[in-house]
Motif scaffolding. Structure first.
Motif, PDB file in Angstrom:
ATOM      1  N   PHE A   7       0.860  -1.185   0.000  1.00  0.00           N
ATOM      2  CA  PHE A   7       0.000   0.000   0.000  1.00  0.00           C
ATOM      3  C   PHE A   7       0.896   1.234   0.000  1.00  0.00           C
ATOM      4  O   PHE A   7       2.052   1.196   0.411  1.00  0.00           O
ATOM      5  CB  PHE A   7      -0.957   0.005   1.203  1.00  0.00           C
ATOM      6  CG  PHE A   7      -0.282   0.116   2.561  1.00  0.00           C
ATOM      7  CD1 PHE A   7      -0.244   1.324   3.248  1.00  0.00           C
ATOM      8  CD2 PHE A   7       0.303  -1.000   3.165  1.00  0.00           C
ATOM      9  CE1 PHE A   7       0.348   1.425   4.499  1.00  0.00           C
ATOM     10  CE2 PHE A   7       0.899  -0.909   4.421  1.00  0.00           C
ATOM     11  CZ  PHE A   7       0.917   0.306   5.077  1.00  0.00           C
ATOM     12  N   LEU A  37      -6.062   2.581   6.719  1.00  0.00           N
ATOM     13  CA  LEU A  37      -6.786   2.193   5.501  1.00  0.00           C
ATOM     14  C   LEU A  37      -6.346   0.810   5.016  1.00  0.00           C
ATOM     15  O   LEU A  37      -7.169   0.033   4.506  1.00  0.00           O
ATOM     16  CB  LEU A  37      -6.575   3.235   4.404  1.00  0.00           C
ATOM     17  CG  LEU A  37      -7.183   4.616   4.671  1.00  0.00           C
ATOM     18  CD1 LEU A  37      -7.029   5.521   3.457  1.00  0.00           C
ATOM     19  CD2 LEU A  37      -8.646   4.515   5.072  1.00  0.00           C
ATOM     20  N   ALA A  38      -5.061   0.488   5.191  1.00  0.00           N
ATOM     21  CA  ALA A  38      -4.590  -0.855   4.825  1.00  0.00           C
ATOM     22  C   ALA A  38      -5.272  -1.905   5.706  1.00  0.00           C
ATOM     23  O   ALA A  38      -5.684  -2.970   5.220  1.00  0.00           O
ATOM     24  CB  ALA A  38      -3.071  -0.940   4.957  1.00  0.00           C
ATOM     25  N   GLN A  65      -8.789  -2.302   4.527  1.00  0.00           N
ATOM     26  CA  GLN A  65      -8.815  -3.052   3.269  1.00  0.00           C
ATOM     27  C   GLN A  65      -8.615  -4.547   3.529  1.00  0.00           C
ATOM     28  O   GLN A  65      -9.288  -5.397   2.937  1.00  0.00           O
ATOM     29  CB  GLN A  65      -7.728  -2.524   2.322  1.00  0.00           C
ATOM     30  CG  GLN A  65      -7.537  -3.319   1.038  1.00  0.00           C
ATOM     31  CD  GLN A  65      -8.769  -3.297   0.137  1.00  0.00           C
ATOM     32  OE1 GLN A  65      -9.653  -2.469   0.315  1.00  0.00           O
ATOM     33  NE2 GLN A  65      -8.843  -4.221  -0.808  1.00  0.00           N
ATOM     34  N   ARG A  97     -11.811  -6.041   4.724  1.00  0.00           N
ATOM     35  CA  ARG A  97     -12.990  -5.664   3.931  1.00  0.00           C
ATOM     36  C   ARG A  97     -13.999  -6.800   3.749  1.00  0.00           C
ATOM     37  O   ARG A  97     -15.211  -6.547   3.740  1.00  0.00           O
ATOM     38  CB  ARG A  97     -12.541  -5.121   2.571  1.00  0.00           C
ATOM     39  CG  ARG A  97     -13.609  -4.242   1.927  1.00  0.00           C
ATOM     40  CD  ARG A  97     -13.077  -3.467   0.755  1.00  0.00           C
ATOM     41  NE  ARG A  97     -14.118  -2.585   0.258  1.00  0.00           N
ATOM     42  CZ  ARG A  97     -14.293  -2.299  -1.012  1.00  0.00           C
ATOM     43  NH1 ARG A  97     -13.488  -2.821  -1.919  1.00  0.00           N
ATOM     44  NH2 ARG A  97     -15.260  -1.476  -1.389  1.00  0.00           N
ATOM     45  N   SER A 131      -3.541   3.869  -2.245  1.00  0.00           N
ATOM     46  CA  SER A 131      -3.788   2.642  -3.009  1.00  0.00           C
ATOM     47  C   SER A 131      -3.233   1.456  -2.228  1.00  0.00           C
ATOM     48  O   SER A 131      -2.228   1.561  -1.528  1.00  0.00           O
ATOM     49  CB  SER A 131      -3.149   2.709  -4.395  1.00  0.00           C
ATOM     50  OG  SER A 131      -1.745   2.878  -4.295  1.00  0.00           O
ATOM     51  N   GLU A 174      -5.844  -4.332  -4.527  1.00  0.00           N
ATOM     52  CA  GLU A 174      -7.182  -4.405  -5.126  1.00  0.00           C
ATOM     53  C   GLU A 174      -8.068  -3.198  -4.852  1.00  0.00           C
ATOM     54  O   GLU A 174      -9.269  -3.241  -5.091  1.00  0.00           O
ATOM     55  CB  GLU A 174      -7.924  -5.667  -4.635  1.00  0.00           C
ATOM     56  CG  GLU A 174      -7.181  -6.961  -4.922  1.00  0.00           C
ATOM     57  CD  GLU A 174      -7.873  -8.169  -4.311  1.00  0.00           C
ATOM     58  OE1 GLU A 174      -8.944  -7.997  -3.702  1.00  0.00           O
ATOM     59  OE2 GLU A 174      -7.329  -9.272  -4.440  1.00  0.00           O
ATOM     60  N   ARG A 175      -7.499  -2.100  -4.364  1.00  0.00           N
ATOM     61  CA  ARG A 175      -8.354  -0.937  -4.138  1.00  0.00           C
ATOM     62  C   ARG A 175      -7.546   0.341  -4.208  1.00  0.00           C
ATOM     63  O   ARG A 175      -6.391   0.381  -3.803  1.00  0.00           O
ATOM     64  CB  ARG A 175      -9.042  -1.020  -2.768  1.00  0.00           C
ATOM     65  CG  ARG A 175     -10.183   0.009  -2.629  1.00  0.00           C
ATOM     66  CD  ARG A 175     -10.874  -0.087  -1.283  1.00  0.00           C
ATOM     67  NE  ARG A 175     -12.148   0.613  -1.311  1.00  0.00           N
ATOM     68  CZ  ARG A 175     -12.877   0.900  -0.240  1.00  0.00           C
ATOM     69  NH1 ARG A 175     -12.456   0.548   0.955  1.00  0.00           N
ATOM     70  NH2 ARG A 175     -14.033   1.535  -0.338  1.00  0.00           N
ATOM     71  N   ARG A 176      -8.213   1.389  -4.712  1.00  0.00           N
ATOM     72  CA  ARG A 176      -7.587   2.710  -4.773  1.00  0.00           C
ATOM     73  C   ARG A 176      -8.606   3.741  -4.296  1.00  0.00           C
ATOM     74  O   ARG A 176      -9.784   3.665  -4.646  1.00  0.00           O
ATOM     75  CB  ARG A 176      -7.141   3.015  -6.205  1.00  0.00           C
ATOM     76  CG  ARG A 176      -6.369   4.305  -6.342  1.00  0.00           C
ATOM     77  CD  ARG A 176      -5.876   4.516  -7.771  1.00  0.00           C
ATOM     78  NE  ARG A 176      -5.091   5.736  -7.849  1.00  0.00           N
ATOM     79  CZ  ARG A 176      -3.803   5.809  -7.601  1.00  0.00           C
ATOM     80  NH1 ARG A 176      -3.134   4.706  -7.280  1.00  0.00           N
ATOM     81  NH2 ARG A 176      -3.153   6.946  -7.676  1.00  0.00           N
TER      82      ARG A 176
END
Length: 436
Positions: free
Chosen positions: A224, A267-268, A271, A274, A240, A243-245
């Motif tokens: 990330f 955020l990591a 994610q 998730r 980012s 698999e996600r941004r």
């Protein structure tokens, strides 16, 4: 078996119940945890690191609350009230909410033929997690108290572990190099469980330990990353991960030079979780916008400008110095500073000595603290010289030091209150009495 009728009575008892304040190891707390029959159904985030733990916990908590989840958050130490350590759905737990769980821990502790002795932190951590386990929560966030591997919080297996930063602090317990400390912090990792590291330069010991146990290691810069949004460097940033941004995020409401690092690790972690706790981009934006945490580069409204920051080691002092530099021009900077005797005071002053004109050094209400006179010796050793535009004075308390700074500072000056939690708490308590 002592059963007390009020939370203050429990806390007063626990302060002297165990022979030493810090007693590293998981054997005692694990025995009592098992006697409690503690089962946790919620997703558990464990957050460790030298600095940034509290901020990362606060961001995780706020984003999850914005997403509509029921969340418990255990942090330490507290500033003004013990209840700050236990938040349920964004609110401090009340004494009434906590008391039955203190009693449950005491019953479990004394259920053995030879009752198990617990430290203040071990006992209260068990009580708070027991309260969370009975509160029908979706997520529980646990902040490591000291280190990681042998910390009481590590008696609970995380579904996601986060290490924010690694630097030298508590060397007598954790070791005197980043490699040794990195290994201790990595002790919260588990096999096949996401392990987030937000330190841009993690010690090899942390990476090696994650590999040895088969943790799912997320490294900043590899798994990330974040950057300022192009053309929006002062307003927005992009993140980012796998698999996600997320583009065009607003800066966290928490101020300070390292908050994007903390937000990126948070955020990591979200994610990684998730599949069990999905959050939308808008919920992330709202969480970052509304997050709040007293005492972390907290800039109070009004004049003179007052900054509260619990920076008490060189790594945090460097971040505080950078944040002060980013604030613009002030005629004079006054510092209210108190610290524990076991801290690297010279290292702290190395990063902040040239940012402060007038030092208001203070004693603190604990035998572990350095005296104001001792801090003055460190300051003079660092090259400080008094003059027309520079001074250093000793005071018996943070309140007295702050009153002096407030009496001398003009509306074009700033006062930075930093160091131990006791320093910031003393000034916060004084300000609260003045507001009433």
């Amino acid at each position: 078996m002592p059963i007390f009728s009020s939370l203050p009575e429990w806390l007063s008892h626990l302060e002297t119940a165990h022979p030493v304040g810090i007693d590293m190891g998981l054997t005692r707390i694990t025995r009592v945890k098992e006697a409690l029959g503690l089962r946790i159904d919620a997703v558990v985030f464990t957050v460790g690191g030298t600095n940034g733990k509290g901020s990362t916990c606060a961001m995780l908590e706020r984003i999850l609350l914005e997403a509509g989840y029921k969340v418990g958050c255990h942090t330490s130490p507290h500033l003004l009230s013990f209840n700050e350590r236990a938040r349920i759905n964004g609110e401090m737990a009340t004494d009434a909410q906590l008391l039955p769980h203190f009693e449950a821990v005491e019953r479990a502790r004394t259920s053995f033929a030879d009752p198990v002795s617990l430290t203040y932190f071990e006992f209260t951590t068990l009580a708070i997690v027991h309260a969370f386990a009975h509160a029908n929560l979706d997520a529980i966030i646990l902040e490591v108290g000291l280190g990681g591997r042998l910390d009481a919080v590590n008696a609970f297996d995380p579904d996601c572990a986060v290490v924010t930063s690694i630097d030298i602090d508590h060397a007598e317990y954790l070791g005197d190099t980043r490699e040794k400390i990195g290994y201790e912090k990595a002790g919260i990792f588990r096999p096949n469980v996401p392990a987030i590291c937000g330190d841009p330069m993690p010690p090899q010991s942390l990476i090696d330990h994650a590999a040895a146990i088969g943790a799912d290691l997320w490294l900043l810069g590899r798994d990330f990353q974040f950057q300022a949004a192009k053309g929006q460097e002062r307003q927005q940033w992009d993140w980012s991960g796998r698999e996600r941004r997320l583009n065009g995020l607003g800066y966290p409401a928490l101020r300070g030079a390292n908050q994007l690092l903390n937000a990126s690790a948070a955020l990591a972690a979200l994610q990684a979780m998730r599949p069990r706790l999905p959050v939308s981009a808008q919920e992330v934006r709202n969480g970052l916008a509304f997050v709040d945490l007293p005492g972390r580069f907290q800039v109070l409204p009004g004049r003179p400008t007052i900054i509260l920051d619990v920076a008490h080691n060189p790594h945090a002092a460097a971040t505080l110095g950078q944040s002060l530099d980013n604030m613009g021009f002030f005629r004079y900077t006054y510092a209210v500073f108190g610290a524990m005797a076991d801290k690297d005071v010279d290292g702290v002053l190395r990063h902040l000595g040239d940012k402060v004109d007038h030092w208001c050094l203070c004693d603190l209400p604990t035998p572990r603290a350095a005296t104001a006179e001792n801090l003055l010796e460190h300051l003079q050793h660092s090259g400080f010289h008094a003059g027309p535009d520079a001074s250093a004075t000793c005071f018996p308390s943070p309140e007295a030091a702050f009153r002096d700074a407030l009496g001398r500072a003009t509306e074009n000056d700033r006062i930075v209150v930093f160091g131990s939690f006791y320093t910031v708490a003393g000034v916060m308590a004084y300000r609260a009495t003045q507001a009433n």
